[in-house]
Design a protein around this motif. Structure first.
Motif: not given
Length: 371
Positions: A249-269
């Motif tokens: 389910t995480v991978m299904a949503l990666v293409p719709k993520m704003d890169p701001v969510l993981y570019a500098r800091d880890p993606l929070k789940i």
């Protein structure tokens, strides 16, 4: 709203099995906390759901010493099944009709939105895996995208219901000589018999159809978790499968993520629900899928240390443009960190700001299987 103590904000986190209401004043002091039954309007009907919400609000007001005919300034409802604007409006109207003095303003949103808001001010992901399941992405611009959350007939993958159903189906298929089980079923069948108080497969049909009760059905999962802890191979297999589905389910949503969510800091789940208590058994499948997909950024899995009702109050405060004080770092613990294989964290960063176009190029490469 000059006197913050006079401002009253309420928030309800509601699942299929149970709910919780919190009432705070404008300075963040909790005035009342109430637990109640499930509040999924698809399971209960809008009217019954509204009655349960109204009863919780009335009880909360009594505990807080708030007069029954005094409105809360805002009430946020972050409930299971509230993903559609049209049905959310119907529920809001039903609550107003049932309890005219509940609140001046009502906000209705998905339980997943409240979970993200509790821990991640800029947005992130939440994976709910309790009786049912749902995964939601919240981007910094307010846009939301989901994967799952369609209920037990059309989804609920990796939920307690799904794990329980999968265990029963594997046993039935073995006995029908339809499919060979991946591991011996002795422990699982014994757990099924004890949980449902049955002795034969035929006895079980009542619980699957005429007397079907989703929370009760899903309760088998806790017994399977005991089996996994004791080393039962099939129980471990079931939780590994669930972990794989969570990661998908995480991978299904990666293409719709704003890169701001993981570019500098880890993606929070944010990880919510009783199934996450079995993380040790989910982890092999979860990590395996991320590795196979060559996920290229870091991820932090968070466990909330406070009720999602607080995050719902955050959302409700924003809804009426009230500056409610927040201390996100107190609301969660990080229980697992995943380090990306190709390091988006090493992508160009200038003066603390990432170059969005370059990160999007990396995502495009990932989506095409080139990294």
């Amino acid at each position: 709203m000059s006197d913050r103590d006079e401002v009253l904000l309420g928030g309800i986190e509601g699942g299929a099995t149970h709910s919780r209401l919190s009432i705070c004043n404008g300075n963040g002091k909790e005035l009342a906390s109430v637990t109640g039954p499930g509040t999924n309007h698809w399971m209960l009907g809008v009217e019954e759901c509204a009655k349960r919400i109204s009863n919780m609000v009335a009880q909360g007001k009594r505990l807080a010493g708030i007069p029954e005919d005094k409105h809360l300034d805002v009430l946020g409802l972050s409930l299971s099944g509230c993903e559609q604007e049209a049905s959310n409006q119907k529920l809001a109207d039903a609550v107003r009709a049932e309890s005219p003095y509940a609140a001046k303003s009502l906000l209705v949103c998905s339980d997943t939105a409240g979970s993200v808001a509790t821990a991640a001010p800029r947005g992130g992901l939440v994976i709910i895996s309790g009786t049912g399941s749902n995964t939601l992405l919240c981007n910094p611009d307010g846009s939301q995208h989901g994967c799952g959350g369609w209920g037990y007939l059309l989804g609920d993958e990796a939920s307690a219901y799904w794990i329980s159903h999968r265990a029963i189906k594997i046993y039935f298929d073995q006995e029908d000589n339809f499919a060979k089980p991946p591991h011996p079923t002795d422990f699982v069948w014994d757990a099924i018999k004890k949980h449902f108080n049955v002795t034969t497969r035929t006895d079980l049909l009542d619980h699957c159809y005429a007397k079907f009760d989703k929370p009760m059905f899903a309760g088998l999962c806790s017994k399977l978790a005991v089996g996994a802890k004791d080393g039962d191979a099939l129980s471990l297999y079931l939780f590994k499968e669930a972990g794989e589905l969570m990661a998908k389910t995480v991978m299904a949503l990666v293409p719709k993520m704003d890169p701001v969510l993981y570019a500098r800091d880890p993606l929070k789940i944010v990880c919510v629900g009783s199934v996450w208590l079995s993380w040790d058994f989910l982890k092999p499948g979860f990590v395996e899928v991320l590795g196979q997909e060559k996920i290229s950024f870091d991820i932090e899995l968070l466990r909330l240390t406070t009720s999602t009702s607080l995050g719902t109050i955050y959302l409700a405060a924003d809804f009426i443009n009230f500056d409610f004080k927040r201390h996100y770092e107190k609301n969660y613990n990080i229980f697992y960190k995943y380090e990306g294989k190709n390091g988006v964290k090493n992508s160009p960063i200038t003066n603390g700001k990432h170059k969005t176009s370059e990160v999007k190029d990396l995502i495009a490469l990932w989506s095409n299987g080139k990294i």
